[in-house]
Design an enzyme around this catalytic site. Structure first.
Site, PDB file in Angstrom:
ATOM      1  N   HIS A  16       0.818  -1.221   0.000  1.00 38.02           N
ATOM      2  CA  HIS A  16       0.000   0.000   0.000  1.00 38.02           C
ATOM      3  C   HIS A  16       0.850   1.269   0.000  1.00 38.02           C
ATOM      4  O   HIS A  16       0.596   2.193  -0.758  1.00 38.02           O
ATOM      5  CB  HIS A  16      -0.905   0.025   1.248  1.00 38.02           C
ATOM      6  CG  HIS A  16      -1.983  -1.012   1.200  1.00 38.02           C
ATOM      7  ND1 HIS A  16      -3.310  -0.704   1.019  1.00 38.02           N
ATOM      8  CD2 HIS A  16      -1.935  -2.358   1.281  1.00 38.02           C
ATOM      9  CE1 HIS A  16      -4.017  -1.815   1.007  1.00 38.02           C
ATOM     10  NE2 HIS A  16      -3.206  -2.825   1.171  1.00 38.02           N
ATOM     11  N   ASP A 117      -5.903   5.995   0.978  1.00 35.62           N
ATOM     12  CA  ASP A 117      -5.782   4.562   0.730  1.00 35.62           C
ATOM     13  C   ASP A 117      -7.176   3.935   0.679  1.00 35.62           C
ATOM     14  O   ASP A 117      -8.154   4.535   1.143  1.00 35.62           O
ATOM     15  CB  ASP A 117      -4.976   3.926   1.872  1.00 35.62           C
ATOM     16  CG  ASP A 117      -4.770   2.443   1.659  1.00 35.62           C
ATOM     17  OD1 ASP A 117      -3.849   2.100   0.917  1.00 35.62           O
ATOM     18  OD2 ASP A 117      -5.552   1.632   2.204  1.00 35.62           O
TER      19      ASP A 117
END
Ligand SMILES: O=c1ccn([C@@H]2O[C@H](COP(=O)(O)OP(=O)(O)O[C@H]3O[C@H](CO)[C@@H](O)[C@H](O)[C@H]3O)[C@@H](O)[C@H]2O)c(=O)[nH]1
Length: 485
Positions: A16, A117
């Site tokens: 991520h 995110d």
């Protein structure tokens, strides 16, 4: 006046954090100096992760990109009881909402966008409150995005549990989907909080201005179309999808090649099977034994990144010592495979390995970044998904893109694969088994590699999507009123 900034809110995790930083750097370059990037760092979930984050930040700061700055969000009470990363992040973010808001409102420049995110949905409310355009940076593919958006519809269409369902699901833009490939959280009982979280996340996504997806139209066109025309959101147009990938952080190879790369130098072209299960790929001993048996019997060359048993089974021991390797691997394995196999006991430079001409196939856990890296270098795959959306990714590789040879695994037994099955699939992929299936996957992988590279070239589909996004972000800059601080 200071240039407008794009605020990034990544979560920690190799799959991520770095992809989002890389996308931020591309936005910087694409803006021709018109924008800056501000990264808001959430507190690390573990002391280990804190060390990793500090190292990544130091590397970025040392690389001299003046227009990227990092700000630490204050620590909040980290809940010790939670059901997984999803719940952890949403708990943290809920407590963090005011800090994110204060950090953005405290910036002394206009804010062009907040890019969060996939897990940071509460931040979309913060952006809406501050009048800032918001984007979800999707570190997985469009299939996962579609499943999230479509999950409230599916929930109504399928009255019982997905885990007990027979037959296949009709999901727009995809061939019939077996329920067993749904993301892990969708297979939880519908009354569980994790399942409800999944549906709620899909609903929250509709608040975003757009989705920046690390994929290419050439990989997932039919799915991107199904999102764009509202087929998965009951006809309501979903936020725009910007397919800007593959975004892969490629760095020049080090002057001193890594030991794994040096070993590959001595192997024939396309002869080596890479076995690597991603950043958290710590496999339990029974699976290790099956892999070892398959590799020993298959007689193919291999590079196995073996990162030890799950942390829980040996507290504090993440990197296996030689003694642990001896204990993990069947007796005599290392001797019997000497010369044709290398077992690497810690993190390996996966991209440099996949880039090497000696690698002919990749046993992967189907983390999206690993998939993109494999496609980028034209390496066909053997998908061995373990968790999250990885089964759906494997479905895409086998049933849509045709770049992988399927591996029969038992999801009921923690995704167990028998040695004989792995041996069969390895020999199909590398040649020697079912010639036709392996040949097709290898050919497709070469074609998809070309498509990926074309997509990001000037004028390619991803480049065009990126230009549209950069332009939209440049135009979207707003001055956040300080009184909302
Ligand atoms: O020894 C290793 C192991 C991993 N990697 C790198 O680490 C990254 C791993 O990323 P990914 O393949 O996406 O795996 P995860 O970190 O497990 O990914 C998480 O995040 C992904 C993106 O959202 C999801 O697709 C996955 O399901 C989720 O587990 C890749 O760049 C690899 O090249 C190495 O360089 N060396």
């Amino acid at each position: 006046m200071a240039k407008p900034t794009v605020v990034l809110l990544p979560v920690w995790g190799a799959g991520h954090f770095m992809p989002m930083i890389e996308a931020g750097k591309r936005l910087l370059r694409g803006s021709g100096g018109a924008l800056s990037v501000t990264v808001l760092l959430m507190p690390a979930p573990t002391p280990e992760a804190a060390v990793d984050i500090a190292a990544q930040v130091k590397r970025e700061e040392a690389s001299g990109a003046d227009d990227i700055s990092f700000r630490h969000l204050p620590a909040v009470d980290i809940p010790t009881v939670h059901t997984g990363i999803e719940e952890w992040v949403s708990l943290i973010l809920r407590s963090h909402g005011p800090h994110v808001r204060a950090a953005i409102a405290g910036l002394d420049c206009p804010v062009a966008a907040l890019v969060t995110d996939i897990f940071c949905t509460p931040a979309l409310d913060v952006a809406a409150e501050l009048g800032v355009p918001s984007y979800v940076y999707f570190t997985s593919g469009a299939v996962m995005l579609e499943l999230l958006l479509y999950s409230p519809v599916l929930d109504e269409e399928v009255p019982g549990e997905f885990s007990e369902m027979d037959g296949a699901l009709n999901i727009p833009g995809l061939p019939p989907v077996p329920p067993s490939v749904l993301p892990a959280t969708m297979l939880h009982k519908k009354k569980m909080s994790t399942y409800r979280w999944f549906l709620e996340t899909g609903r929250c996504y509709m608040k975003a201005t757009g989705f920046i997806v690390n994929t290419a139209a050439e990989l997932e066109q039919s799915v991107i179309d199904a999102i764009a025309d509202g087929r998965c959101t009951r006809g309501v147009p979903a936020p725009t999808v910007y397919a800007i990938g593959p975004v892969i952080a490629l760095t020049p190879p080090p002057e001193q090649p890594h030991e794994c790369v040096r070993w590959l130098d001595a192997q024939p072209p396309a002869s080596v099977l890479l076995v690597c299960f991603g950043s958290k790929g710590l496999l339990p001993p029974p699976k290790v034994r099956e892999i070892a048996a398959a590799l020993e019997r298959s007689e193919h060359r291999f590079l196995w990144v073996l990162r030890g048993p799950p942390k829980d089974s040996r507290p504090g021991q993440r990197v296996p010592t030689d003694a642990m390797l001896d204990e993990l691997l069947p007796e005599g394995f290392l001797d019997k495979t000497k010369g044709r196999g290398l077992v690497w006991p810690t993190r390996a430079p996966q991209k440099d390995i996949l880039a090497h001409a000696a690698v002919g196939g990749f046993v992967t856990h189907c983390g999206w970044n690993s998939i993109l890296e494999s496609l980028w270098f034209g390496v066909p795959m053997l998908p061995w998904p373990l968790d999250n959306e990885q089964h759906a990714n494997a479905f895409l590789l086998v049933s849509v893109l045709g770049v992988a040879v399927p591996l029969r695994l038992d999801r009921e037994r923690d995704n167990f694969v028998e040695a004989a099955e792995l041996e069969r699939a390895v020999s199909t992929l590398l040649g020697g088994g079912d010639g036709e299936a392996g040949r097709k996957a290898r050919e497709k992988a070469v074609a998809v590699k070309a498509a990926c590279r074309k997509a990001v070239e000037k004028g390619g589909s991803s480049d065009a999507a990126f230009q549209r996004l950069a332009e939209e972000i440049r135009r979207g800059a707003v001055n956040v009123p300080k009184k909302r601080n």
